[in-house]
Enzyme design. Structure first.
Site, short mmCIF file in Angstrom:
data_model
loop_
_atom_site.label_atom_id
_atom_site.label_comp_id
_atom_site.label_asym_id
_atom_site.label_seq_id
_atom_site.Cartn_x
_atom_site.Cartn_y
_atom_site.Cartn_z
N LYS A 32 26.14 13.71 -14.58
CA LYS A 32 26.06 13.13 -13.20
C LYS A 32 26.33 14.43 -12.09
O LYS A 32 27.37 15.13 -12.14
CB LYS A 32 27.16 12.23 -12.87
CG LYS A 32 27.18 11.59 -11.41
CD LYS A 32 28.06 10.55 -11.36
CE LYS A 32 28.08 9.62 -9.92
NZ LYS A 32 28.87 8.66 -9.68
N LYS A 76 31.59 16.15 -3.28
CA LYS A 76 31.98 15.60 -4.84
C LYS A 76 31.82 16.88 -5.88
O LYS A 76 31.91 16.47 -6.87
CB LYS A 76 31.64 14.22 -5.14
CG LYS A 76 31.90 13.12 -4.57
CD LYS A 76 31.29 11.74 -5.24
CE LYS A 76 32.00 10.58 -4.43
NZ LYS A 76 31.60 9.32 -5.03
N GLU A 110 28.66 18.62 -21.70
CA GLU A 110 29.21 17.25 -21.30
C GLU A 110 28.73 15.96 -22.24
O GLU A 110 29.53 15.60 -22.49
CB GLU A 110 28.55 16.90 -19.74
CG GLU A 110 29.11 17.57 -18.52
CD GLU A 110 30.69 17.14 -18.14
OE1 GLU A 110 31.19 16.33 -18.84
OE2 GLU A 110 31.20 17.48 -17.43
N LYS A 121 21.82 11.12 -14.23
CA LYS A 121 21.98 10.76 -13.04
C LYS A 121 21.97 12.11 -12.15
O LYS A 121 22.63 12.66 -12.06
CB LYS A 121 23.03 9.77 -12.87
CG LYS A 121 23.17 9.25 -11.42
CD LYS A 121 24.20 8.31 -11.31
CE LYS A 121 24.49 7.68 -10.03
NZ LYS A 121 25.80 7.17 -9.80
N TYR A 148 16.60 0.00 -8.72
CA TYR A 148 16.46 -0.96 -7.75
C TYR A 148 15.12 -1.79 -7.74
O TYR A 148 14.88 -2.75 -7.25
CB TYR A 148 16.91 -0.28 -6.49
CG TYR A 148 18.29 0.37 -6.59
CD1 TYR A 148 19.50 -0.50 -6.44
CD2 TYR A 148 18.48 1.43 -6.49
CE1 TYR A 148 20.68 0.24 -6.53
CE2 TYR A 148 19.69 2.35 -6.88
CZ TYR A 148 20.80 1.45 -6.48
OH TYR A 148 22.05 1.97 -6.74
C1 PBG Z 1 30.07 5.83 -7.90
C2 PBG Z 1 28.81 5.84 -7.97
C3 PBG Z 1 27.84 6.42 -7.12
C4 PBG Z 1 26.52 5.69 -7.69
C5 PBG Z 1 26.71 5.05 -8.49
N1 PBG Z 1 28.00 5.13 -8.93
C6 PBG Z 1 27.83 7.28 -6.05
C7 PBG Z 1 28.62 8.51 -6.02
O1 PBG Z 1 29.01 9.09 -7.04
O2 PBG Z 1 28.99 9.02 -4.83
C8 PBG Z 1 25.20 6.40 -6.99
C9 PBG Z 1 23.76 5.41 -7.13
C10 PBG Z 1 22.99 5.57 -6.39
O3 PBG Z 1 22.64 6.49 -5.44
O4 PBG Z 1 21.89 4.53 -6.42
N2 PBG Z 1 30.91 6.68 -8.62
#
Ligand code: PBG
Length: 330
Positions: free
Chosen positions: A201, A224, A240, A255, A319
């Site tokens: 991620k 983050k 990872e 992601k 989505y």
């Molecule tokens: C939370 C999380 C996030 C998303 C999914 N779970 C946001 C983040 O890490 O700040 C993002 C999903 C999206 O943008 O569609 N941990």
């Protein structure tokens, strides 16, 4: 390996007709490849639009029957639940994550009671929907604590499993959480609950509309980057994934989606395990607005999803899942 040459070889021959293009098509997209994210809000009989994500809504738990029925009818195998927690239920520690009557827990119970195992439910494990500072874990001197956060994530995972969640999806990026969650679930006899690790991620700018939807945007003061990955990196993603597989992950997620197809392909090639992709909110809204402004045709949605399959994704969280599945009819 590649033989033949022009003019005896003409690759356009197989592209001339639709029937022929079908025969040589290398990848396929079906409804079974899709996962539909659902946003939850408190209240009764509510369907609330999301400004940053045109066409996507937040639903109160009592409205989920209609949505999930639709998803099942479209042959989509799983939904992903995301709570939009009211500000008065957020605190520094994300305590609401362990409340068995929080939005996600009530939604899992509602869906499982009605639809049993006709649909899979996946839930994020992370604290950001519940913390007043919007981070995925506990903060000390503005730094997210790793091991102390995992202690809570283990409990959050077990609670979701007890409610009936099928797939636990840690999206927090703490080191070592998959192993600890797996052990804790097993110790409590939830051997059959799967773990889909958000192994790769990235600290991405494409999450904006999601954070807006769940209300963590306004609370999040910094970024983050000290736990999510640097988007310049490839090798780190393989490390990872290797760690998470060792710790017991059944599937891994990459992601965001489209800008990271190279990562999906590399992970698939190296590990041969189910790799899922997340076409995130920023990608959704960009495509959606492009269509709305007639810059691109709506077939771009299908193209974007097929590209994930081509890269090696087993399934895609999107989505667009419901819209596309309605058209696919397979
Ligand atoms: C939370 C999380 C996030 C998303 C999914 N779970 C946001 C983040 O890490 O700040 C993002 C999903 C999206 O943008 O569609 N941990």
């Amino acid at each position: 390996m590649i033989t033949g040459k022009y003019p005896s070889l003409r690759l356009r021959r197989s592209r001339k007709y639709n029937w022929s293009r079908k025969l040589v098509q290398e990848n396929n997209l079906s409804s079974g490849d899709l996962i539909y994210p659902i946003f939850l809000i408190e209240g009764k009989n509510k369907k609330q639009s999301i400004k940053s994500m045109p066409g996507i809504y937040k639903y109160s738990v009592d409205k989920l029957g209609v949505v999930v029925k639709n998803v099942i009818n479209c042959k989509i195998p799983m939904v992903a639940l995301f709570p939009s927690t009211p500000d008065n239920k957020k605190d520094k520690y994300g305590n609401e994550s362990l409340n068995e009557n929080n939005l996600v827990c009530r939604a899992i119970r509602f869906i499982k009671k009605r639809f049993k195992n006709n649909i899979g439910i996946m839930c994020d494990v992370a604290l950001d929907p519940y913390t007043s500072h919007g981070h995925d874990g506990l903060l000390k001197n503005n730094y997210v604590l790793n091991d102390k956060t995992i202690d809570i994530l283990m409990k959050q995972s077990l609670l979701q499993a007890q409610m009936g969640c099928d797939v636990i999806a840690p999206s927090d990026m703490m080191d070592g959480r998959v192993g600890k969650i797996r052990k804790f679930l097993d110790k409590n006899k939830y051997h059959d609950v799967q773990i889909l690790s958000y192994a790769v991620k990235y600290a991405s700018h494409f999450y904006g509309p999601f954070r807006d939807a769940v209300g963590s945007k306004k609370s999040l003061k910094s970024n983050k980057k000290n736990y999510q990955m640097d988007f310049s990196n490839i090798n780190e993603s393989l490390r990872e994934v290797a760690l998470d597989i060792k710790e017991g992950a059944d599937m891994v997620m990459v992601k965001p989606g489209l800008p990271y197809l190279d990562i999906i392909q590399k992970v698939k090639e190296n590990f041969k395990i189910p790799v899922l992709a997340y076409q995130v909110s920023g990608e959704y809204s960009l495509i959606k607005n492009g269509i709305k402004n007639k810059l691109i045709n709506e077939d771009a949605i299908f193209e974007s999803l097929m590209c994930f399959k081509r890269a090696g994704a087993s399934a895609i969280v999107s989505y667009f899942s419901l819209d596309i599945a309605k058209k696919l009819k397979i």
